[in-house]
Design a protein around this motif. Sequence first.
Motif, PDB file in Angstrom:
ATOM      1  N   GLU A 102      -2.374   8.129  -1.655  1.00  0.00           N
ATOM      2  CA  GLU A 102      -1.459   9.200  -1.279  1.00  0.00           C
ATOM      3  C   GLU A 102      -1.271   9.216   0.232  1.00  0.00           C
ATOM      4  O   GLU A 102      -2.120   8.750   1.000  1.00  0.00           O
ATOM      5  N   ALA A 103      -0.127   9.772   0.656  1.00  0.00           N
ATOM      6  CA  ALA A 103       0.160   9.846   2.084  1.00  0.00           C
ATOM      7  C   ALA A 103      -0.869  10.731   2.773  1.00  0.00           C
ATOM      8  O   ALA A 103      -1.436  11.650   2.183  1.00  0.00           O
TER       9      ALA A 103
ATOM     10  N   ALA B 298       6.338   8.547   6.370  1.00  0.00           N
ATOM     11  CA  ALA B 298       5.681   8.663   7.678  1.00  0.00           C
ATOM     12  C   ALA B 298       5.085   7.348   8.149  1.00  0.00           C
ATOM     13  O   ALA B 298       4.775   7.200   9.336  1.00  0.00           O
ATOM     14  N   ASP B 299       4.908   6.398   7.247  1.00  0.00           N
ATOM     15  CA  ASP B 299       4.307   5.109   7.598  1.00  0.00           C
ATOM     16  C   ASP B 299       5.351   4.034   7.886  1.00  0.00           C
ATOM     17  O   ASP B 299       5.034   2.839   7.884  1.00  0.00           O
TER      18      ASP B 299
ATOM     19  N   LEU C 235       0.817  -1.208   0.000  1.00  0.00           N
ATOM     20  CA  LEU C 235       0.000   0.000   0.000  1.00  0.00           C
ATOM     21  C   LEU C 235       0.853   1.262   0.000  1.00  0.00           C
ATOM     22  O   LEU C 235       0.558   2.224  -0.715  1.00  0.00           O
ATOM     23  N   VAL C 236       1.909   1.283   0.802  1.00  0.00           N
ATOM     24  CA  VAL C 236       2.695   2.503   0.972  1.00  0.00           C
ATOM     25  C   VAL C 236       3.615   2.744  -0.213  1.00  0.00           C
ATOM     26  O   VAL C 236       3.764   3.882  -0.680  1.00  0.00           O
ATOM     27  N   THR C 237       4.242   1.687  -0.717  1.00  0.00           N
ATOM     28  CA  THR C 237       5.230   1.862  -1.789  1.00  0.00           C
ATOM     29  C   THR C 237       4.645   1.662  -3.183  1.00  0.00           C
ATOM     30  O   THR C 237       5.254   2.080  -4.172  1.00  0.00           O
TER      31      THR C 237
ATOM     32  N   LEU D 130      -4.784   1.647   5.857  1.00  0.00           N
ATOM     33  CA  LEU D 130      -3.951   0.846   6.751  1.00  0.00           C
ATOM     34  C   LEU D 130      -4.760   0.351   7.946  1.00  0.00           C
ATOM     35  O   LEU D 130      -4.580  -0.790   8.395  1.00  0.00           O
ATOM     36  N   ARG D 131      -5.665   1.181   8.470  1.00  0.00           N
ATOM     37  CA  ARG D 131      -6.531   0.727   9.566  1.00  0.00           C
ATOM     38  C   ARG D 131      -7.433  -0.414   9.105  1.00  0.00           C
ATOM     39  O   ARG D 131      -7.595  -1.428   9.800  1.00  0.00           O
ATOM     40  N   ILE D 132      -8.003  -0.258   7.913  1.00  0.00           N
ATOM     41  CA  ILE D 132      -8.879  -1.301   7.378  1.00  0.00           C
ATOM     42  C   ILE D 132      -8.083  -2.575   7.106  1.00  0.00           C
ATOM     43  O   ILE D 132      -8.568  -3.693   7.333  1.00  0.00           O
TER      44      ILE D 132
END
Length: 409
Positions: free
Chosen positions: A223-224, A377-378, A70-72, A232-234
Motif C-alpha cells: 500500500e502507498a 505519489a511515487d 511494486l507501485v502498480t 523502494l529504499r530496499i
Amino acid sequence: MLEDTQTRVRRPGWYLLGPAFVAAIAYVDPGNVAANVSAGAQFGFLLVWVILVANVMAGLVQYLSAKLGLVTGRSLPEAVADNTRTPTRIAYWLQAETVAMATDLAEVVGGAIALHLLFDLPLLVGGIITGIVSMLLLAVQNRSGQQVFERVITGLLLIIAIGFLTSLFVEPPSAGDVAEGLIPRFEGPESVLLAAAMLGATVMPHAVYLHSGLARDRHGHPEAGAPRRRLLRITRVDVGIAMLVAGAVNLAMLLVAATNLQGMTDTDSIEGAHAAVRDTLGPVVALFFAIGLLASGLASTSVGAYAGAMIMSGLLHRTYPLLLRRLVTLIPALAILAIGVDPSRALVISQVVLSFGIPFALIPLVRLTSNRSLMGADVNHRVTTALGWLVAGIISVLNVVLIYLTVRG
C-alpha cells in the motif's frame, strides 16, 4: 494478499534483497565477456569509463522497472498490454519474443563454448547440456518458488564473479593506468564503435521486462505510504549491490585484457580470449575463466527463459508450462549450432536482433513511471524522468548506429 504483503514489508532489509541479482545476470552474460575482453585487448585502459557509465545507466533502468512492479502491481509487459489494442499488443509481443529468443541464442552458444573449452565437447552437445541444465534450474523455480530460484542464481553470480575476478588478482593492473581510463576519450573510429557496442548493448530488454515482475512477485503490491517507501529504499539498495557486482565483473574482464592481452591477435572471440589468457596467465586462471563463462551461460539462459514466459503471459494473457516453453525456445539455438554457424558470428547476429528491442522496453518504462495518474505519489521526480529519457535516447540511438554499422560491414 494484503496481509502477505504487509508481512513481507516487516521482514529485515537483507531478507528482501534478491530480485535485482536475478536481473543482473543479464549484465554478465557471454556477450559481455566478448565485448569487454575485446575492448581491453584492442585499446588497453582507454574504455574503462564506458564500463562505469554503462553500469550507472543500467542501474537507473533496473530501478525504474522494479519500481513500476511494486507501485502498480503490474509487470512491464502487463502494463504495456493494459494500454494497447489487441493487434498492437500482438505485434509488440512478436518483437519482444524475437528479442528474447535472440538473447537465448547468445547465452546457449556461450554455455556451449564454455563446455567446449572445459571438456572439448562438440558445440551441439554443449548446447544440449546447457539447455538441460537451464531446464533443471527452471524446475527449481517451478517447484520451490522464486526465492529459492533467486538464491541459486545469486550463487551462480558469485561463481561468475570469482571466475573472472581471479585473474585480476594474479596480475593486478597499474592504478595509474586505471585512473587514466576514467577520463572519457576515444582513439579513432574503431574505439568509438566498440564503446557504442559496450554502452548500447548493456541494457538487455528481457532484464527490463523481467525485473518489474520479479519485484512484484517477491514483494507483492504494498500500500502507498511508509510500507511502500521502505520497499523502494530496499529495492534501491538491492539494485545498487547487484549492479556493483555486475559492474565489478565487467570491469575485471576489461582490466585483465588490458593488462595481459593488449596488442595480441585473435582476442575478438571468446575462444581466442581464453587461449590468450591461458598463454599469458596460465592454465589455472584460464580454467577459472571458463568456469565463470559456463556459470554465465547457464544462469543467463535460465533467466532469459523465465523472462520470455513473463513477457508472453503479460502481453498475450496466456500461460504455458515454463519447461515446455524452455524446450521450444531452445530449438533455434541448437539449430544454429547443428548447422555449423560460426559461434562468434552467431553472437554478433543475436546482438543486432536484440538491439531492435531496446527502445520498445525503455520508452514505455520511462513513460509509465513518469505518469502521475498511474504511479501516484511515487511518480518519478522530474530529474529522474529527464535522466530516464536521456538514457533511453542514448541507448536507442547507439543501437540504431550499431545495427547500421554491423549491416554495412
